[in-house]
Design an enzyme around this catalytic site. Structure first.
Site, PDB file in Angstrom:
ATOM      1  N   SER A  46       0.876  -1.180   0.000  1.00  0.00           N
ATOM      2  CA  SER A  46       0.000   0.000   0.000  1.00  0.00           C
ATOM      3  C   SER A  46       0.904   1.219   0.000  1.00  0.00           C
ATOM      4  O   SER A  46       2.085   1.126   0.385  1.00  0.00           O
ATOM      5  CB  SER A  46      -0.844   0.004   1.277  1.00  0.00           C
ATOM      6  OG  SER A  46      -1.443   1.264   1.486  1.00  0.00           O
ATOM      7  N   TYR A 105      -1.958  -1.159  10.419  1.00  0.00           N
ATOM      8  CA  TYR A 105      -1.886  -1.274   8.958  1.00  0.00           C
ATOM      9  C   TYR A 105      -0.572  -0.706   8.420  1.00  0.00           C
ATOM     10  O   TYR A 105       0.112  -1.339   7.616  1.00  0.00           O
ATOM     11  CB  TYR A 105      -3.086  -0.531   8.364  1.00  0.00           C
ATOM     12  CG  TYR A 105      -3.321  -0.739   6.890  1.00  0.00           C
ATOM     13  CD1 TYR A 105      -4.080  -1.815   6.435  1.00  0.00           C
ATOM     14  CD2 TYR A 105      -2.827   0.163   5.942  1.00  0.00           C
ATOM     15  CE1 TYR A 105      -4.341  -1.996   5.081  1.00  0.00           C
ATOM     16  CE2 TYR A 105      -3.075  -0.013   4.598  1.00  0.00           C
ATOM     17  CZ  TYR A 105      -3.838  -1.089   4.165  1.00  0.00           C
ATOM     18  OH  TYR A 105      -4.087  -1.259   2.818  1.00  0.00           O
TER      19      TYR A 105
HETATM   20  P1  NAD Z   1     -11.337  -6.477   0.337  1.00  0.00           P
HETATM   21  O1  NAD Z   1     -11.885  -6.351   1.712  1.00  0.00           O
HETATM   22  O2  NAD Z   1     -12.235  -6.183  -0.814  1.00  0.00           O
HETATM   23  O3  NAD Z   1     -10.717  -7.936   0.133  1.00  0.00           O
HETATM   24  C1  NAD Z   1      -9.896  -8.531   1.111  1.00  0.00           C
HETATM   25  C2  NAD Z   1      -9.857 -10.025   0.870  1.00  0.00           C
HETATM   26  O4  NAD Z   1      -9.045 -10.621   1.899  1.00  0.00           O
HETATM   27  C3  NAD Z   1     -11.234 -10.698   0.950  1.00  0.00           C
HETATM   28  O5  NAD Z   1     -11.354 -11.696  -0.040  1.00  0.00           O
HETATM   29  C4  NAD Z   1     -11.222 -11.345   2.335  1.00  0.00           C
HETATM   30  O6  NAD Z   1     -12.053 -12.489   2.452  1.00  0.00           O
HETATM   31  C5  NAD Z   1      -9.759 -11.726   2.437  1.00  0.00           C
HETATM   32  N1  NAD Z   1      -9.375 -11.984   3.823  1.00  0.00           N
HETATM   33  C6  NAD Z   1      -9.457 -11.150   4.884  1.00  0.00           C
HETATM   34  N2  NAD Z   1      -9.084 -11.788   6.005  1.00  0.00           N
HETATM   35  C7  NAD Z   1      -8.756 -13.054   5.649  1.00  0.00           C
HETATM   36  C8  NAD Z   1      -8.307 -14.195   6.354  1.00  0.00           C
HETATM   37  N3  NAD Z   1      -8.136 -14.184   7.684  1.00  0.00           N
HETATM   38  N4  NAD Z   1      -8.086 -15.331   5.664  1.00  0.00           N
HETATM   39  C9  NAD Z   1      -8.280 -15.385   4.323  1.00  0.00           C
HETATM   40  N5  NAD Z   1      -8.707 -14.322   3.602  1.00  0.00           N
HETATM   41  C10 NAD Z   1      -8.941 -13.180   4.261  1.00  0.00           C
HETATM   42  O7  NAD Z   1     -10.047  -5.531   0.328  1.00  0.00           O
HETATM   43  P2  NAD Z   1      -9.196  -4.883  -0.879  1.00  0.00           P
HETATM   44  O8  NAD Z   1      -9.383  -3.421  -0.806  1.00  0.00           O
HETATM   45  O9  NAD Z   1      -9.421  -5.588  -2.145  1.00  0.00           O
HETATM   46  O10 NAD Z   1      -7.717  -5.164  -0.338  1.00  0.00           O
HETATM   47  C11 NAD Z   1      -6.837  -6.104  -0.905  1.00  0.00           C
HETATM   48  C12 NAD Z   1      -5.408  -5.724  -0.539  1.00  0.00           C
HETATM   49  O11 NAD Z   1      -5.091  -4.465  -1.111  1.00  0.00           O
HETATM   50  C13 NAD Z   1      -5.178  -5.589   0.973  1.00  0.00           C
HETATM   51  O12 NAD Z   1      -3.914  -6.117   1.314  1.00  0.00           O
HETATM   52  C14 NAD Z   1      -5.187  -4.101   1.176  1.00  0.00           C
HETATM   53  O13 NAD Z   1      -4.450  -3.710   2.299  1.00  0.00           O
HETATM   54  C15 NAD Z   1      -4.540  -3.627  -0.117  1.00  0.00           C
HETATM   55  N6  NAD Z   1      -4.803  -2.235  -0.447  1.00  0.00           N
HETATM   56  C16 NAD Z   1      -6.078  -1.797  -0.606  1.00  0.00           C
HETATM   57  C17 NAD Z   1      -6.277  -0.465  -0.907  1.00  0.00           C
HETATM   58  C18 NAD Z   1      -7.647   0.093  -1.092  1.00  0.00           C
HETATM   59  O14 NAD Z   1      -7.767   1.319  -1.172  1.00  0.00           O
HETATM   60  N7  NAD Z   1      -8.676  -0.717  -1.206  1.00  0.00           N
HETATM   61  C19 NAD Z   1      -5.192   0.408  -1.038  1.00  0.00           C
HETATM   62  C20 NAD Z   1      -3.917  -0.084  -0.869  1.00  0.00           C
HETATM   63  C21 NAD Z   1      -3.734  -1.408  -0.578  1.00  0.00           C
END
Ligand code: NAD
Length: 256
Positions: free
Chosen positions: A138, A151
């Site tokens: 991130s 985080y």
């Molecule tokens: P999201 O909530 O849409 O998806 C997260 C996924 O992780 C889901 O499929 C969930 O079931 C899975 N997950 C969570 N806990 C789990 C566990 N204990 N075991 C197995 N699976 C688990 O989130 P997203 O926004 O798509 O985020 C995905 C990645 O991108 C993350 O690492 C997040 O930190 C990173 N990220 C997101 C953003 C943003 O703005 N959305 C920005 C930078 C980085």
């Protein structure tokens, strides 16, 4: 033969977008996540793009389940070329009120799971003389924001881990890179908008404009497709010399 990609947390948000674009390019995909419709998602993608897929609801809080997930991937598809450590959760709170359980869970899912999955995949990748590890970090692996102590800590850790994996993997054609998105509109962020509104005592619209996108020079959410395209580049043969680095897809946030 099709290559295999294992993507943690791929039944929602960014992971699902990446999985879809990898399937489109002919990769077999091992899905993972906690969404109840995970198996259905995997079946639909297999039918649509004529690739093999499978789904595991392995809980990444448990290192034994992570090891089993990697093992199952190799058994099901016969290889594991690309590992994308994507699963992540968020919790927003001032440090004084930050729940210890939430802190530990964020460190476990957002950081430690990348270690256990990479470790479990290492032997297979070495034997194949090909491995691509892509950590979805991130911009919070490069910059801090208040109220996100767990985080920001986990994401900085993942970037450090990526560098070590790159150094150790180089002799075996295993590369490791981190993608650092700014804000992407996914269920994770939709939850944060609500939490931030409470923490900052603002409306949800104000949070998006004044808090979230404030730090991005480009005042738009980062499209998931751009993250997936970057991952495809890093997964390919041509990326052998690209390793140990971070790709800030953050609308200019970290340029400041
Ligand atoms: P999201 O909530 O849409 O998806 C997260 C996924 O992780 C889901 O499929 C969930 O079931 C899975 N997950 C969570 N806990 C789990 C566990 N204990 N075991 C197995 N699976 C688990 O989130 P997203 O926004 O798509 O985020 C995905 C990645 O991108 C993350 O690492 C997040 O930190 C990173 N990220 C997101 C953003 C943003 O703005 N959305 C920005 C930078 C980085």
């Amino acid at each position: 033969m099709n290559k295999t990609v294992l993507i943690t947390g791929s039944t929602s948000g960014i992971g699902l977008g990446i999985a879809t674009q990898f399937a489109q390019k002919g990769y077999n995909v091992m899905f993972n996540g906690l969404e109840a419709n995970g198996a259905e998602i995997a079946t639909n993608i297999a039918t649509k793009y004529r690739v093999k897929t499978s789904f595991s609801n392995a809980n990444l809080l448990d290192k034994n389940q992570i090891e089993a997930l990697v093992k199952e991937t190799i058994q099901t598809f016969g290889s594991l070329e690309v590992l994308i450590n994507n699963a992540g959760i968020q919790h927003v709170s001032p440090i004084e009120a930050f729940s210890s359980e939430k802190y530990e869970n964020i460190i476990a899912i957002n950081m430690n799971s990348a270690f256990y999955a990479s470790k479990a995949a290492w032997k297979q990748m070495k034997a194949q003389k090909f491995g691509r590890i892509i950590n979805i970090a991130s911009v919070h692996g490069l910059r801090a924001s208040e109220f996100k102590v767990a985080y920001v800590t986990a994401k900085h850790g993942v970037i450090g881990m990526t560098k070590v994996l790159a150094l150790e993997g180089a002799p075996f054609n295993i590369n490791a890179n981190a993608i650092c998105p700014g804000y992407v509109k996914t269920p994770l962020v939709e939850g944060q908008i609500k939490d931030q509104a409470i923490a900052h005592q603002m409306t949800e619209d104000e949070v998006v404009q004044k808090v979230m996108l404030k730090k991005q020079a480009v005042k738009e959410f980062v499209p998931i497709s751009v993250i997936a395209e970057t991952a495809l580049l890093l997964a390919g043969e041509a990326s052998a010399t690209i390793t140990g680095t971070t790709f800030a897809l953050d609308g200019g946030w970290s340029a400041q």
